[in-house]
Write an enzyme that holds these catalytic residues in place. Sequence first.
Site, PDB file in Angstrom:
ATOM      1  N   GLU A   1      12.317  12.312  15.069  1.00  0.00           N
ATOM      2  CA  GLU A   1      13.593  12.232  14.353  1.00  0.00           C
ATOM      3  C   GLU A   1      13.238  12.040  12.892  1.00  0.00           C
ATOM      4  O   GLU A   1      12.879  10.950  12.458  1.00  0.00           O
ATOM      5  CB  GLU A   1      14.438  11.074  14.895  1.00  0.00           C
ATOM      6  CG  GLU A   1      15.889  11.126  14.479  1.00  0.00           C
ATOM      7  CD  GLU A   1      16.193  10.213  13.321  1.00  0.00           C
ATOM      8  OE1 GLU A   1      16.310  10.740  12.180  1.00  0.00           O
ATOM      9  OE2 GLU A   1      16.305   9.002  13.526  1.00  0.00           O
TER      10      GLU A   1
ATOM     11  N   CYS B   1      19.116   7.996   7.400  1.00  0.00           N
ATOM     12  CA  CYS B   1      18.648   9.376   7.514  1.00  0.00           C
ATOM     13  C   CYS B   1      19.785  10.379   7.555  1.00  0.00           C
ATOM     14  O   CYS B   1      19.556  11.584   7.405  1.00  0.00           O
ATOM     15  CB  CYS B   1      17.763   9.531   8.748  1.00  0.00           C
ATOM     16  SG  CYS B   1      18.554   8.952  10.262  1.00  0.00           S
TER      17      CYS B   1
END
Length: 475
Positions: free
Chosen positions: A284, A318
């Site tokens: 990720e 993020c």
Amino acid sequence: MSAVRVLRSRRLLRQLPPGLPASLRRHYSLDVPAALLRTQGYFGGRWVSAASVFPVLDPATGQELAQVSDCGPAEAKQAVDAAYEAFQSWKQTTAKERSLLLRKWFDLLNRHKEDLAKLITFESGKPMRESLGEMAYSAAFLEWFSEEARRVYGDIVPSPVKDRRILLLKQPVGVASIITPWNFPSAMITRKVGAALAAGCTVVVKPAEDTPLSALALAELAEQAGIPPGVVNVVPCSREKTPAVGHVLCTDSLVSKISFTGSTATGKVLLKMAADTVKRVSMELGGHAPFIVFDSADVDSAVGGAMASKFRNSGQTCVCSNRFLVQSGIYDRFVDKLGRAMDAELRLGHGSEPNTTQGPLINSRAVEKVRLKLPDPELSTFSRRSSIKILILGRALVFDASLLAGYFYSQDVSQIWRVAEALEVGMVGVNEGLLSTPEASFGGVKQSGLGREGSKYGIDEYLEVKYMCFGGLKP
């Protein structure tokens, strides 16, 4: 057709006295029970000191919070060995047994959520309200995967011949190395570890050097929940020792799986290390998130979504929006209302102060990155809205190779379907600035990552499918 406009605040740069703001020159004390303030490594069910320590700092004040064991490759190897040994028995437990233990861990997180939130605030700088939100989010992954543990189903496939039966079995992959970031020091662990344990895997967690205290507190509560020794292991280390520890976790032959959340550049390094032994990987990674506002949008809703998406954790998530693309017909109204919202809602301060909405950047390296992006950086100044770049939507847009999430606001149903399906991102927020929930998959496309976390798909990252052909059956 495309153009770039720059909105500058009515108060461009607000001069502060030299040094820290007055609210950050106070002394703030981290007041949590001693049992949750762990500073040693944890592997094989034992708390282990390393030969040296490294400091954990409050990023808002620079004050030292604790000295944590600085584990190296030798300790990392011990943790891997402990996880491998524990895997031999953990994989034999029933799904119900694993489910009940994860549920006990979930209950303990909820019982201690206030203290765990304090740890997050003091070591990451996140405002307390957001830290409490992270703890609810963090616990929810343990709840979700405690339930998913009992829903790992295989398949019985119709055979093309009469004397055979075809079965597809799901089995745990083995030891998983879990490498997590500082911006969600609790939730990024439970999202990965919850899935791994539910599947029957054991884990070695390497938390970020800025935020190891949350990881160690989670390990303490896992032990209290009755999770057996060696099933959960935590290897804290300094930035200097991270490459050596990471090498062990990504190359050791006893490790079968790597799950990493962090930068794209680091993810590529880990992928190369994992390639030699062909390990399963979940990545990720970072990415750019467009925030698009069409003429048909509800402006107030779009502004609210922009505030939530852009400024959560001081823009250090993020999936934070980092570019705004606004159609020309709605541009002026959106810019004006967004500026007013920023002036009214953004409050800089220590995360433990109740009115703070914007805490510090995580460390001096992060500050330097921002300083280099400013056209005229001044270390003694602070601006809520010094420069918001807003791009007017044109005929064509070229996005970066790293795309995790995207957001857009529209009331045109046909446009919503068209844009949502066309955006090359892993997650799309339609008239919504906050996406994350345990029930939905989380992950990116292209250079933003591999695999998915959360949802019913998250547990598959820790499972192998074995084909069993049962032949020689008599009619």
